[in-house]
Design an enzyme around this catalytic site. Sequence first.
Site, PDB file in Angstrom:
ATOM      1  CG  ASP A  19     -34.670  37.871  32.587  1.00  0.00           C
ATOM      2  OD1 ASP A  19     -33.742  37.678  31.788  1.00  0.00           O
ATOM      3  OD2 ASP A  19     -35.780  38.311  32.246  1.00  0.00           O
ATOM      4  CG  HIS A  76     -30.074  43.310  40.158  1.00  0.00           C
ATOM      5  ND1 HIS A  76     -31.433  43.138  40.200  1.00  0.00           N
ATOM      6  CD2 HIS A  76     -29.543  42.075  40.181  1.00  0.00           C
ATOM      7  CE1 HIS A  76     -31.710  41.846  40.251  1.00  0.00           C
ATOM      8  NE2 HIS A  76     -30.586  41.188  40.253  1.00  0.00           N
ATOM      9  CG  ASP A 136     -36.177  38.915  37.836  1.00  0.00           C
ATOM     10  OD1 ASP A 136     -36.257  37.694  37.580  1.00  0.00           O
ATOM     11  OD2 ASP A 136     -36.676  39.786  37.110  1.00  0.00           O
ATOM     12  CE1 TYR A 139     -34.101  41.066  33.451  1.00  0.00           C
ATOM     13  CE2 TYR A 139     -33.882  41.558  35.782  1.00  0.00           C
ATOM     14  CZ  TYR A 139     -34.564  40.962  34.738  1.00  0.00           C
ATOM     15  OH  TYR A 139     -35.707  40.250  34.996  1.00  0.00           O
ATOM     16  CD  GLU A 163     -35.588  34.441  31.102  1.00  0.00           C
ATOM     17  OE1 GLU A 163     -34.561  34.243  30.431  1.00  0.00           O
ATOM     18  OE2 GLU A 163     -35.652  35.281  32.007  1.00  0.00           O
TER      19      GLU A 163
END
Length: 825
Positions: A82, A345, A84, A299, A9
């Site tokens: 990422d 996670h 998610d 994260y 990103e």
Amino acid sequence: MPKSLVIVESPAKAKTIGKYLGEAFVVTASMGHVRDLPAKSLSVDVEHDFAPQYEIIVGREKVVSALKKAAKTADAIYLAADPDREGEAICWHLKQELGATKKPVHRVTFNEITKHAVQEAFNHPSIIDQRLVDAQQTRRILDRLVGYQISPILWDKVKRGISAGRVQSVALRLIVDRDREIRAFVKAEYWSVDVSLAGRTPPPFVARLHKIDGERVNLSNQEETDAVSDQLSSVSYQVADLTRKEKRRNPVPPFTTSKLQQESVRKLRFTAKRAMQIAQQLYEGIEIGEEGAVGLITYMRTDSVRVSGEAQAEAARYISERFGQAFVPERPPVYRSGRGAQEAHEAVRPTSVYRDPASLRRFLTKDQLALYSLIWNRFVASQMPPALYDVTTVTIQGGRFTLRASGRHQRFAGFMQVYIEGKDEASETKPAEAKDETAEETAVEEEAELAIPPLEVGEQLRLLDVTPAQHFTQPLPRYTEATLVKELEEQGIGRPSTYAAILSVIQNRDYVVKAQGKFRPTELGGIVVDLLVESFPHVMDYEFTARMETTLDEIEEGQKNWIEEMHRFYGPFSQWVKEAAVGMRNIKAMEEKTDEICERCGNKMVIRWGRFGRFLACTNYPECKGTRELPPELKEENGIEDEVNASGEAKAEPCDNCGRPMVMKRGRFGAFLGCSGYPECKTIRKLSQTEASSARPAPQPTNEVCDKCGNPMVLREGRFGRFLSCGSYPTCKNIRPISIGVNCPQCTSPLSERRTKRGRVFYGCTAYPKCAFALWDRPVQEPCPRCGAAFLAEKKLKGGGVSIRCVTEGCAYVRETDAAVKANA
């Protein structure tokens, strides 16, 4: 030789990852999302299974073009956004845009940007998880349907430019409901009585009156309390009971996203948004000397408190070396995550506990170091044993009176050697005497060290003093960012990754103001909530919103189909929209009768709704246009609080980033709030409409005379610049522009300085609209030596100087001023 293309990103993340992958990979950034629903239309086909109509985001065209070009020469594509829903959606959109390349596309995820984690992820790539994409897409479409179909109704019924949102409006309702609870709260008086006593050995201690004749104390006035105090002064006291217990205070788990935001607000005075921005920097990588760029934390968007076995083992080694083996628990602690947490996670933790804050001090900014220290301390403390206390509770009998005293002594610091969790402001909604005993014991555990001398059952005690104290119950406090995030999480409204955005939106829409760090709804915010609750009770229902979040989780887990759930939601919702368009109260047209009299014509006045909230207007409108602000008694009756001080200045509020006071400043686009710590802190905030309307300077006297009534003219400032106004306003409304001493070349009327709607200064003819002459550069009363024009104009140069030029078409006369010559020398 072809290389593999890796897309992440951000450039910072690309730089860190590129260092670990080597020359066989080219790492580049998409700069976040590359496609989204366009803002100009609904862009959701509700007739065909809610098909979204995505477009490349404005400004991302060059990025997408560069990515396509790089993909053509790559032998494989790795999408490393990422881990998610948003990251998965970014990867899915990228794959759609790059699909024509016919290259193998891999998905890689990692919880931390370290060499081992990154290389392990690239050794075991996977594919895009369509379930996560569906969940993100469902949320995006839901939010678009709610926002784009409810907001226009509010524009029609209240005012243009405001908005509604599936989650933001429910968050706003929390603030409005709390505000109304506070306003409706009736304080209750109650009294406590403390008795100072001494035993055979020091120190003296204080016991509180607990029961009278075996019944819990309930003293509600001074007369009753004074009578009890007199009796307490005349009785003898002895120890009736004595208990000693060992109490354990367990460590708190490592951070989840919401807990990190809450503690950042409490301890660092960051906003939730600021905390997440800094956490993103720490996650993506910081240059730390010879080691280069490295991700310092895992994260930061997670609702799990799980910690990997490797991280726990490393923490145990560090704690043993730093604090001693006594501070290492027998077994690694295990914490339970909330329901629905993504256990794949980890919690937010340092990527290596051996990178302690002290060793990173010279590489991090002040804010980065503060947040990293918070995360590091919390994680280390979570891997340590509980703190141990010896708690002593004494029951004392004095005639018909029973007293209690409690104290504690810390025997082992445990995790508190490193970290103690912050606390929110406590409320006092009922008298202390009415609280249950379990709550009292909990309060004792959380108090500071309290000394109780060695005592024995039956021991006689000596009275030193009796001290009554008056108290009043207090309402629940207004929400801070920390307590609002906590409430959103407990209610299941939104997700931790969206909290920061929610808090920003409700402030930017002027629905709430934040003073001393606490949210208070504006009048507009209250009106919007009332209308939405009336017309969309399900959408504004806390439980309904929480169930929608659960549904999104179930879509992500593959338990539900997103299209079926969209149909289930949109069927009744579309009907609510149709009914609201007709049945929602029209605030613009509403009038409320008052006993106020118009100063101009003597008619009664009514309360109406305008751009800046409610105001008084004459009932004889439009013949009489008399208006005025609501008087204090009507403001109080309608629950309206001023958003500015009596002096017209915005109420002092702390800076979101550094905590220093915000002050009123003026720029090229008008007044705004800026941090008083400038230039160290450059935080700014736009004024709310009420603040902006009250921020204009007071009228300044002039030597000019009104040509209509003969009264002195004053200098005022309006939306489009300064102007002259009759000092007897509103009796006389005569106004005229301020001449700059230069006449219009077309009609000879004076020219004046004015401003556009966006605040840009220009110079126009005072005879407008009859004469439309205008120019951007300031006119100078000096004839042109080349063509004889009546005036020249000043032109500001990019280098900081000024030139004088002729504005007549066809004349090229120009010269630099002395200041410009010096600047260019």
